[in-house]
Design a protein around this motif. Structure first.
Motif, PDB file in Angstrom:
ATOM      1  N   SER A  51      39.485  13.846  32.012  1.00 65.42           N
ATOM      2  CA  SER A  51      39.262  12.474  32.482  1.00 65.42           C
ATOM      3  C   SER A  51      37.796  12.169  32.738  1.00 65.42           C
ATOM      4  O   SER A  51      37.431  11.007  32.920  1.00 65.42           O
ATOM      5  CB  SER A  51      40.077  12.225  33.752  1.00 65.42           C
ATOM      6  OG  SER A  51      39.759  13.178  34.755  1.00 65.42           O
ATOM      7  N   ASP A  52      36.922  13.192  32.742  1.00 65.29           N
ATOM      8  CA  ASP A  52      35.476  12.987  32.902  1.00 65.29           C
ATOM      9  C   ASP A  52      34.764  12.806  31.568  1.00 65.29           C
ATOM     10  O   ASP A  52      33.596  12.381  31.548  1.00 65.29           O
ATOM     11  CB  ASP A  52      34.829  14.212  33.576  1.00 65.29           C
ATOM     12  CG  ASP A  52      35.320  14.431  34.989  1.00 65.29           C
ATOM     13  OD1 ASP A  52      35.767  15.549  35.277  1.00 65.29           O
ATOM     14  OD2 ASP A  52      35.253  13.497  35.787  1.00 65.29           O
ATOM     15  N   ASP A  53      35.427  13.172  30.476  1.00 67.33           N
ATOM     16  CA  ASP A  53      34.727  13.411  29.216  1.00 67.33           C
ATOM     17  C   ASP A  53      35.050  12.373  28.155  1.00 67.33           C
ATOM     18  O   ASP A  53      35.837  11.453  28.364  1.00 67.33           O
ATOM     19  CB  ASP A  53      35.055  14.816  28.719  1.00 67.33           C
ATOM     20  CG  ASP A  53      34.635  15.894  29.715  1.00 67.33           C
ATOM     21  OD1 ASP A  53      33.689  15.639  30.480  1.00 67.33           O
ATOM     22  OD2 ASP A  53      35.266  16.965  29.728  1.00 67.33           O
ATOM     23  N   GLY A  68      30.571  14.602  40.494  1.00 64.41           N
ATOM     24  CA  GLY A  68      32.005  14.422  40.727  1.00 64.41           C
ATOM     25  C   GLY A  68      32.872  15.437  40.010  1.00 64.41           C
ATOM     26  O   GLY A  68      34.091  15.473  40.239  1.00 64.41           O
ATOM     27  N   ASN A  69      32.308  16.255  39.110  1.00 65.63           N
ATOM     28  CA  ASN A  69      33.097  17.275  38.427  1.00 65.63           C
ATOM     29  C   ASN A  69      33.728  18.215  39.443  1.00 65.63           C
ATOM     30  O   ASN A  69      33.109  18.586  40.445  1.00 65.63           O
ATOM     31  CB  ASN A  69      32.231  18.105  37.479  1.00 65.63           C
ATOM     32  CG  ASN A  69      31.842  17.339  36.221  1.00 65.63           C
ATOM     33  OD1 ASN A  69      30.725  17.457  35.752  1.00 65.63           O
ATOM     34  ND2 ASN A  69      32.745  16.551  35.683  1.00 65.63           N
ATOM     35  N   ARG A 121      39.725   9.467  39.310  1.00 69.05           N
ATOM     36  CA  ARG A 121      38.555   9.402  38.432  1.00 69.05           C
ATOM     37  C   ARG A 121      38.301   7.960  38.012  1.00 69.05           C
ATOM     38  O   ARG A 121      38.177   7.645  36.832  1.00 69.05           O
ATOM     39  CB  ARG A 121      38.770  10.292  37.200  1.00 69.05           C
ATOM     40  CG  ARG A 121      38.644  11.771  37.470  1.00 69.05           C
ATOM     41  CD  ARG A 121      37.210  12.134  37.836  1.00 69.05           C
ATOM     42  NE  ARG A 121      37.002  13.562  38.016  1.00 69.05           N
ATOM     43  CZ  ARG A 121      37.099  14.199  39.169  1.00 69.05           C
ATOM     44  NH1 ARG A 121      37.439  13.511  40.262  1.00 69.05           N
ATOM     45  NH2 ARG A 121      36.872  15.487  39.267  1.00 69.05           N
ATOM     46  N   VAL A 122      38.219   7.081  38.992  1.00 67.48           N
ATOM     47  CA  VAL A 122      38.061   5.664  38.693  1.00 67.48           C
ATOM     48  C   VAL A 122      36.765   5.384  37.947  1.00 67.48           C
ATOM     49  O   VAL A 122      36.673   4.416  37.166  1.00 67.48           O
ATOM     50  CB  VAL A 122      38.146   4.836  40.003  1.00 67.48           C
ATOM     51  CG1 VAL A 122      36.946   5.111  40.899  1.00 67.48           C
ATOM     52  CG2 VAL A 122      38.269   3.348  39.698  1.00 67.48           C
ATOM     53  N   ASN A 123      35.746   6.213  38.130  1.00 73.12           N
ATOM     54  CA  ASN A 123      34.450   5.972  37.489  1.00 73.12           C
ATOM     55  C   ASN A 123      34.391   6.408  36.038  1.00 73.12           C
ATOM     56  O   ASN A 123      33.441   6.039  35.321  1.00 73.12           O
ATOM     57  CB  ASN A 123      33.344   6.693  38.267  1.00 73.12           C
ATOM     58  CG  ASN A 123      33.118   6.120  39.646  1.00 73.12           C
ATOM     59  OD1 ASN A 123      33.220   4.899  39.824  1.00 73.12           O
ATOM     60  ND2 ASN A 123      32.831   6.961  40.619  1.00 73.12           N
ATOM     61  N   THR A 124      35.351   7.218  35.595  1.00 70.71           N
ATOM     62  CA  THR A 124      35.259   7.782  34.241  1.00 70.71           C
ATOM     63  C   THR A 124      36.491   7.570  33.379  1.00 70.71           C
ATOM     64  O   THR A 124      36.409   7.708  32.159  1.00 70.71           O
ATOM     65  CB  THR A 124      34.986   9.303  34.325  1.00 70.71           C
ATOM     66  OG1 THR A 124      36.050   9.940  35.046  1.00 70.71           O
ATOM     67  CG2 THR A 124      33.660   9.586  35.029  1.00 70.71           C
ATOM     68  N   ILE A 125      37.632   7.265  33.966  1.00 72.17           N
ATOM     69  CA  ILE A 125      38.883   7.261  33.192  1.00 72.17           C
ATOM     70  C   ILE A 125      38.874   6.204  32.094  1.00 72.17           C
ATOM     71  O   ILE A 125      39.371   6.444  30.984  1.00 72.17           O
ATOM     72  CB  ILE A 125      40.112   7.088  34.112  1.00 72.17           C
ATOM     73  CG1 ILE A 125      41.412   7.235  33.307  1.00 72.17           C
ATOM     74  CG2 ILE A 125      40.070   5.774  34.861  1.00 72.17           C
ATOM     75  CD1 ILE A 125      41.582   8.573  32.631  1.00 72.17           C
ATOM     76  N   ILE A 150      32.183  15.384  24.097  1.00 75.95           N
ATOM     77  CA  ILE A 150      31.072  15.281  25.038  1.00 75.95           C
ATOM     78  C   ILE A 150      31.570  15.665  26.424  1.00 75.95           C
ATOM     79  O   ILE A 150      32.489  15.037  26.964  1.00 75.95           O
ATOM     80  CB  ILE A 150      30.476  13.859  25.058  1.00 75.95           C
ATOM     81  CG1 ILE A 150      29.845  13.536  23.704  1.00 75.95           C
ATOM     82  CG2 ILE A 150      29.455  13.718  26.179  1.00 75.95           C
ATOM     83  CD1 ILE A 150      29.328  12.127  23.601  1.00 75.95           C
ATOM     84  N   CYS A 151      30.975  16.708  26.963  1.00 70.35           N
ATOM     85  CA  CYS A 151      31.321  17.189  28.297  1.00 70.35           C
ATOM     86  C   CYS A 151      30.274  16.675  29.275  1.00 70.35           C
ATOM     87  O   CYS A 151      29.112  17.086  29.228  1.00 70.35           O
ATOM     88  CB  CYS A 151      31.377  18.715  28.315  1.00 70.35           C
ATOM     89  SG  CYS A 151      31.794  19.419  29.919  1.00 70.35           S
ATOM     90  N   ARG A 152      30.660  15.775  30.150  1.00 69.02           N
ATOM     91  CA  ARG A 152      29.717  15.166  31.088  1.00 69.02           C
ATOM     92  C   ARG A 152      29.685  15.961  32.396  1.00 69.02           C
ATOM     93  O   ARG A 152      30.716  16.168  33.030  1.00 69.02           O
ATOM     94  CB  ARG A 152      30.098  13.712  31.377  1.00 69.02           C
ATOM     95  CG  ARG A 152      29.960  12.814  30.174  1.00 69.02           C
ATOM     96  CD  ARG A 152      29.857  11.358  30.577  1.00 69.02           C
ATOM     97  NE  ARG A 152      31.132  10.808  31.007  1.00 69.02           N
ATOM     98  CZ  ARG A 152      31.314   9.504  31.275  1.00 69.02           C
ATOM     99  NH1 ARG A 152      30.322   8.651  31.179  1.00 69.02           N
ATOM    100  NH2 ARG A 152      32.484   9.075  31.657  1.00 69.02           N
TER     101      ARG A 152
END
Length: 473
Positions: free
Chosen positions: A326-328, A442-443, A247-251, A436-438
């Motif tokens: 890790s997305d949120d 990628g989910n 999850r490099v874009n969100t972590i 916040i649930c994004r």
């Protein structure tokens, strides 16, 4: 062979059913509508799924088997499908028979397999397809049992009652075809059941489910064990736990939303890096903060549940452990304080918050705030068996969680633990959004294949089956 009748919802522009050419068993055909429709045989009901519909079905027809079609869609049975379903119902003594089907789209048939019904399949969104075959005898018995005059939950109530005394049989055979009616991705359908406009429906569904649990001896009264918060000593009051893989874009966003928390106690963040290969590991390592504990477990066979177990039993884990995917993100800098305050205020072993749905750029998307109002203090742990999720963020009192542990899977692991905790302990609730649930492409559940959806749903039903058996015992 026994005779049959078919009941189909009224529509002005849909030809209801095309039968398999070789079936001669259907002797009666009825349209169900909200007012008298221009056909010879009709049933007037204010709601297709209301209790009155099913009482009327057994009153107007004396056929041995009653087919109930749930949507006004073009539907075509394959040859001998009617005969096959009736034969199985007769031979097995089934109260309900349902079958796999084809979705027809632009002249192409796509198989749509369903899953096996089990004792834990009591969620109200269990997929039976578009056709139920009821034994009239079973439906008559269910309709005669006492219950609320449901406007929306009649079908749900009927199948729960029938499941208590007769088999519900799934035919792994594709016996009819329908025009595909819902093209949304799985991630877009995920929250239909908590749509605020469906609140009246949810109340009825809860009533039906609770009555069912009482009849089978699996209902739990609101009596809870006390929680002793002085049971052990811990290095910090709270730990936020983030399991992560690729999850490099969100972590980094997730980590910073934790590190900015303003609390009146010491806390840390345990990130369990499950062998990421996309730069996530390096991204975590680039963040310099003493509260960040970056761990990579020795085992390479861990699902999300296994990563949670690793963190919960880590020497740095706090008295309370709080979830963040890790997305949120946490909604603001006070989320962690609110979660921990709830433990002490409600003397509970677990806390569930509420969250806001957004896209990747934090723009709110439907259905907006998910607050799971169905989790009430008096009946939440019973109603939890009916619904497919419990809300976020989730937080746990560590000594209780260490005794239960998560199943080592990556779907439904939190649900299994919550059911087990709720069996004995109070679960606290925060009804304002703190998370916040994004939703983005990628989910992991954004666009699941039908095969994967079936796998996940079957597993969650299995969790419910085990929980119901435990509560009955």
């Amino acid at each position: 062979m026994k005779t049959a009748a078919i009941f189909f919802p009224h529509s002005d522009n849909v030809q209801p059913v095309t039968f398999g050419a070789n079936s001669t068993l259907v002797e009666q055909f009825y349209i169900v509508g909200q007012s008298n429709v221009n056909v010879k045989n009709s049933i007037v009901s204010q709601s297709l799924f209301g209790r009155a519909t099913f009482r009327a079905m057994v009153e107007v027809s004396d056929a041995d088997y009653l087919f109930f079609v749930t949507q006004s869609v073009p539907l075509c049975f394959v040859d001998y499908a009617i005969d096959r379903m009736i034969s199985v119902a007769k031979n097995t003594g089934a109260g309900i028979v349902y079958a796999d089907y084809y979705e027809e789209n632009a002249g192409t048939l796509k198989p749509h397999p369903l899953i096996e019904y089990q004792q834990g399949s009591i969620r109200d969104d269990f997929d039976f397809g578009f056709v139920y075959l009821f034994s009239r005898k079973a439906l008559l018995r269910a309709a005669s049992l006492s219950g609320s005059p449901f406007q929306f939950a009649g079908l749900y109530d009927m199948r729960l009652k029938i499941s208590e005394f007769a088999p519900i049989v799934h035919l792994y055979e594709f016996l009819y075809a329908v025009d595909k009616s819902d093209n949304r991705k799985s991630g877009e359908k995920l929250f239909d059941y908590v749509d605020p406009k469906n609140r009246a429906v949810q109340i009825e569904m809860e009533d039906a489910a609770t009555s069912h649990l009482k009849r089978i001896g699996a209902y739990l009264a609101p009596d809870f064990s006390e929680v002793d918060f002085s049971e052990e000593s811990f290095p910090v009051e709270a730990s936020v736990i983030i399991p992560v893989k690729n999850r490099v874009n969100t972590i980094a966003d997730a980590i910073h939303s934790v590190l900015k928390q303003e609390c009146g106690f010491k806390f840390n963040l345990i990130v369990v890096d499950n062998y990421s290969t996309d730069g996530t590991t390096e991204k975590i390592a680039s963040i310099n903060d003493d509260r960040l504990i970056h761990v990579i477990p020795e085992s390479k066979d861990l699902g999300i549940g296994g990563c949670w177990n690793y963190a919960v039993h880590h020497q740095s884990a706090g008295k309370f452990v709080v979830q963040l995917d890790s997305d949120d993100l946490y909604k603001d800098s006070h989320t962690l304080q609110k979660m921990i305050d709830c433990f002490y205020a409600e003397k509970c072993a677990m806390v569930i918050g509420s969250y806001q749905m957004t896209d990747f750029n934090l723009n709110e998307i439907p259905p907006g705030v998910i607050d799971h109002q169905e989790w009430t203090p008096d009946n939440g742990r019973n109603n939890a068996l009916r619904i497919n999720g419990l809300g976020a963020p989730r937080a746990f009192y560590t000594p209780v969680l260490r005794k239960i542990n998560f199943p080592n899977v990556s779907y439904g692991e939190d649900y299994a633990v919550a059911l087990a905790i709720s069996r004995d302990y109070r679960i606290g609730r925060i009804y304002e959004p703190v998370y916040i649930c994004r939703r983005w492409e990628g989910n992991s559940d954004a666009a699941l294949s039908l095969e994967k959806q079936n796998q996940y749903n079957f597993y969650k039903d299995k969790i419910r089956t085990m929980e119901i058996l435990t509560r009955m015992k």
